[in-house]
Motif scaffolding. Sequence first.
Motif, PDB file in Angstrom:
ATOM      1  N   ASP A 207      -7.468   2.279  -3.330  1.00 37.34           N
ATOM      2  CA  ASP A 207      -8.302   2.220  -2.137  1.00 37.34           C
ATOM      3  C   ASP A 207      -8.383   3.614  -1.555  1.00 37.34           C
ATOM      4  O   ASP A 207      -7.548   4.021  -0.740  1.00 37.34           O
ATOM      5  CB  ASP A 207      -7.699   1.236  -1.120  1.00 37.34           C
TER       6      ASP A 207
ATOM      7  N   THR B 214      -6.583  -5.491   2.876  1.00 38.27           N
ATOM      8  CA  THR B 214      -7.937  -5.266   3.381  1.00 38.27           C
ATOM      9  C   THR B 214      -8.444  -3.926   2.886  1.00 38.27           C
ATOM     10  O   THR B 214      -7.691  -2.936   2.870  1.00 38.27           O
ATOM     11  CB  THR B 214      -7.925  -5.275   4.924  1.00 38.27           C
TER      12      THR B 214
ATOM     13  N   ARG C 175       0.833  -1.206   0.000  1.00 40.59           N
ATOM     14  CA  ARG C 175       0.000   0.000   0.000  1.00 40.59           C
ATOM     15  C   ARG C 175       0.866   1.254   0.000  1.00 40.59           C
ATOM     16  O   ARG C 175       1.762   1.422   0.834  1.00 40.59           O
ATOM     17  CB  ARG C 175      -0.908  -0.021   1.225  1.00 40.59           C
TER      18      ARG C 175
ATOM     19  N   ASP D 112      -5.090   5.568  -1.544  1.00 47.66           N
ATOM     20  CA  ASP D 112      -3.966   4.635  -1.538  1.00 47.66           C
ATOM     21  C   ASP D 112      -3.909   3.820  -2.829  1.00 47.66           C
ATOM     22  O   ASP D 112      -4.945   3.412  -3.369  1.00 47.66           O
ATOM     23  CB  ASP D 112      -4.071   3.652  -0.369  1.00 47.66           C
TER      24      ASP D 112
ATOM     25  N   ARG E 106       0.617   5.268   0.425  1.00 52.54           N
ATOM     26  CA  ARG E 106      -0.285   6.294   0.926  1.00 52.54           C
ATOM     27  C   ARG E 106      -0.327   7.499  -0.004  1.00 52.54           C
ATOM     28  O   ARG E 106       0.688   7.932  -0.560  1.00 52.54           O
ATOM     29  CB  ARG E 106       0.150   6.765   2.315  1.00 52.54           C
TER      30      ARG E 106
ATOM     31  N   GLN F  67      -9.707  -0.564   3.143  1.00 54.11           N
ATOM     32  CA  GLN F  67      -9.732   0.426   4.222  1.00 54.11           C
ATOM     33  C   GLN F  67     -10.771   1.516   3.990  1.00 54.11           C
ATOM     34  O   GLN F  67     -11.063   2.290   4.900  1.00 54.11           O
ATOM     35  CB  GLN F  67      -8.352   1.066   4.364  1.00 54.11           C
ATOM     36  N   THR F  68     -11.300   1.578   2.773  1.00 51.65           N
ATOM     37  CA  THR F  68     -12.335   2.566   2.454  1.00 51.65           C
ATOM     38  C   THR F  68     -13.405   1.874   1.606  1.00 51.65           C
ATOM     39  O   THR F  68     -13.169   0.809   1.026  1.00 51.65           O
ATOM     40  CB  THR F  68     -11.754   3.751   1.650  1.00 51.65           C
TER      41      THR F  68
ATOM     42  N   LEU G  99     -16.058  -2.563   3.039  1.00 51.93           N
ATOM     43  CA  LEU G  99     -15.147  -1.950   4.001  1.00 51.93           C
ATOM     44  C   LEU G  99     -14.745  -2.959   5.070  1.00 51.93           C
ATOM     45  O   LEU G  99     -15.593  -3.594   5.691  1.00 51.93           O
ATOM     46  CB  LEU G  99     -15.823  -0.741   4.648  1.00 51.93           C
ATOM     47  N   GLY G 100     -13.431  -3.146   5.247  1.00 56.51           N
ATOM     48  CA  GLY G 100     -12.925  -4.066   6.250  1.00 56.51           C
ATOM     49  C   GLY G 100     -12.785  -5.499   5.784  1.00 56.51           C
ATOM     50  O   GLY G 100     -12.273  -6.342   6.528  1.00 56.51           O
TER      51      GLY G 100
END
Length: 348
Positions: free
Chosen positions: A306, A278, A15, A309, A17, A280-281, A329-330
């Motif tokens: 994401d 995973t 990932r 990201d 950022r 995240q958004t 999400l998640g």
Amino acid sequence: MMSCGSGARLGRSPRTRGRPTFLETLPTPPQPLPRFAVNIAPPDLSPWLTDHGGIPGIIHREGAQPGPHVVLTSLIHGNEYAGAVVLDRLLREDIRPARGRLSLVFANPQAFARFDPDNPVASRFVEEDMNRLWCRQVLSGPRRSVELDRARAILPVIESADILMDLHSMLWPGTPLILAGRMESGRRLAAMIGDPRLIVSDHGHQSGPRLIDFERFSAPGSPAAACLLEAGAHWNKDTVEATDHAVRALLRHSGLLPADEAAPLPPPRHMMVTDIVTAQTPRFRFVRPFRGGEVIRRRGTLLAQDGPDEIRTPYPDCMLVMPNLRPGLGQTAVRLATVVPESVPPTP
């Protein structure tokens, strides 16, 4: 022992950022699922869901000679019934083990009873995912649900298993594989089965331990072994046949059925999961519809966005394990795996 809710990220983070733009901060509607074709009919399990002298939905067959207790579990997820088709087939053929004990488990019949071909994804479970509950603290705790009560009911059979194969299938297209979990015993069991030839070792999910992660199979020094078969797309006929081949291979190699005189298969390919991605958004999007088992040759290849990201391959020859093309999400969006060069000889 694996703790409840544990997961693992073993490699370099995939990932990168970024800073969210104004548009990325706006609410995003959920991505609609496509319409999935249901090409196999749900089996009639009514003969097996009554009490057969033990736990409803579990059938035992005893061999004349001593041997291992082999447990085959189906319907941990109620809409994944290719495994149940195969277990129903074995029962109607009146398969009897030459030695040991064979237990055939229809794990979540209440979820299966809710299956609707017009909405086939809706019956995965009734209240919660049955394959995230296999932790001693959860099983012995006070909480109640349909899936948790059923897990407690079938627990005595799981506790006595020497060999367990959990039968599953895939929502999204992918190469059939055997998940060996994190234990060497699971990896050796998968190599012994030999079909499918793709073995993936992993550390489970952050949201809770699977049946193959249960302490019976993951405690140090335990003689028991477990693996999880992902045989192909949920409702395809090829998935039923892939499940049938794997189940009979397991029964032959464990001595419950006569040995096969066919030529041995080539060594399996073994991959190790290094990263669990995973969502995240709610804005997680793959750049294209990847297929499970697909190998991305170049390091740094963009896989998904994401929110702000970017998700990129952290190394060359990166395999995508069961990408979820519509993650919430998640939820796990994809697992990334690298090749394990050494081969593991099957246990005799």
